[in-house]
Design an enzyme around this catalytic site. Sequence first.
Site, mmCIF file in Angstrom:
data_model
loop_
_atom_site.group_PDB
_atom_site.id
_atom_site.type_symbol
_atom_site.label_atom_id
_atom_site.label_comp_id
_atom_site.label_asym_id
_atom_site.label_seq_id
_atom_site.Cartn_x
_atom_site.Cartn_y
_atom_site.Cartn_z
ATOM 1 C CG ASN A 20 41.271 47.165 27.732
ATOM 2 O OD1 ASN A 20 42.318 47.850 28.173
ATOM 3 N ND2 ASN A 20 40.743 47.554 26.800
ATOM 4 C CG ASP A 47 41.252 30.017 44.354
ATOM 5 O OD1 ASP A 47 42.086 29.869 45.097
ATOM 6 O OD2 ASP A 47 40.845 31.057 44.050
ATOM 7 C CG HIS A 76 34.005 31.556 50.366
ATOM 8 N ND1 HIS A 76 35.600 30.960 50.467
ATOM 9 C CD2 HIS A 76 34.270 32.715 49.466
ATOM 10 C CE1 HIS A 76 36.422 31.704 50.050
ATOM 11 N NE2 HIS A 76 35.901 32.522 49.387
ATOM 12 C CB ALA A 122 29.291 46.929 29.177
ATOM 13 C CB THR A 126 24.261 33.502 37.279
ATOM 14 O OG1 THR A 126 23.098 33.634 36.442
ATOM 15 C CG2 THR A 126 24.581 34.929 37.827
ATOM 16 C CE LYS A 127 19.761 30.291 35.900
ATOM 17 N NZ LYS A 127 18.244 30.377 35.755
#
Length: 204
Positions: A86, A94, A116, A161, A166-167
């Site tokens: 959507n 990258d 970073h 939602a 993170t894992k």
Amino acid sequence: MTVPQRVLDVMHSPGIYFCDDPEMEAAQKEQLNLLYDFNATRPGDPKRREIGERLFAEYGEGVYLEPPVHANWGCSTHFGAHSYANFNLTLVDDGEIFIGEYTMIGPNVTLVTTGHPIRPDLRERVAQFSEPIHIGRNVWIGANVTVLPGVTIGDNAVIGACSLVTKDVPANSVAVGAPARVIREINEHDREYYWRDRRIPDDI
């Protein structure tokens, strides 16, 4: 121009690299021009597929992306056949992103392969690193989800939602929250009910 293999090798390799390479800058500018053209197409315009096949690493049969799409590159993202996103999909690509067949992505989803260093002097030198994201077949990612570098989401998984992934999320499971946690497996109840207490009609 196509993105030089040397540039792709730098971005797709593990470890820190620097984004002050003139060849990298020129290649990215060309990709962003293609992205602009993609987003400017009208619904049903066959040029959208033509541009998509040039812009993305893979743009499978039946892929549909609702503009606008935002991407650092495009050429690092692989869309499997019949996948859908959507509006306002953001690809910090990258590093490579792999999206499986029949996967559905809700609005305002962000897939981030790049980070970073915490060390300030390296950030001043535009240092970054990239780790790939792998999203399996027939996954549903809800609205406003963010997926971070190096994450794998297994086949058929559902991400609720506003989750922050993170894992890794295993196949056939439902994960929600910030950070996202698996709350249950997809089960027999899901075969009968499509939402809360609403039963799936027998004739479907």
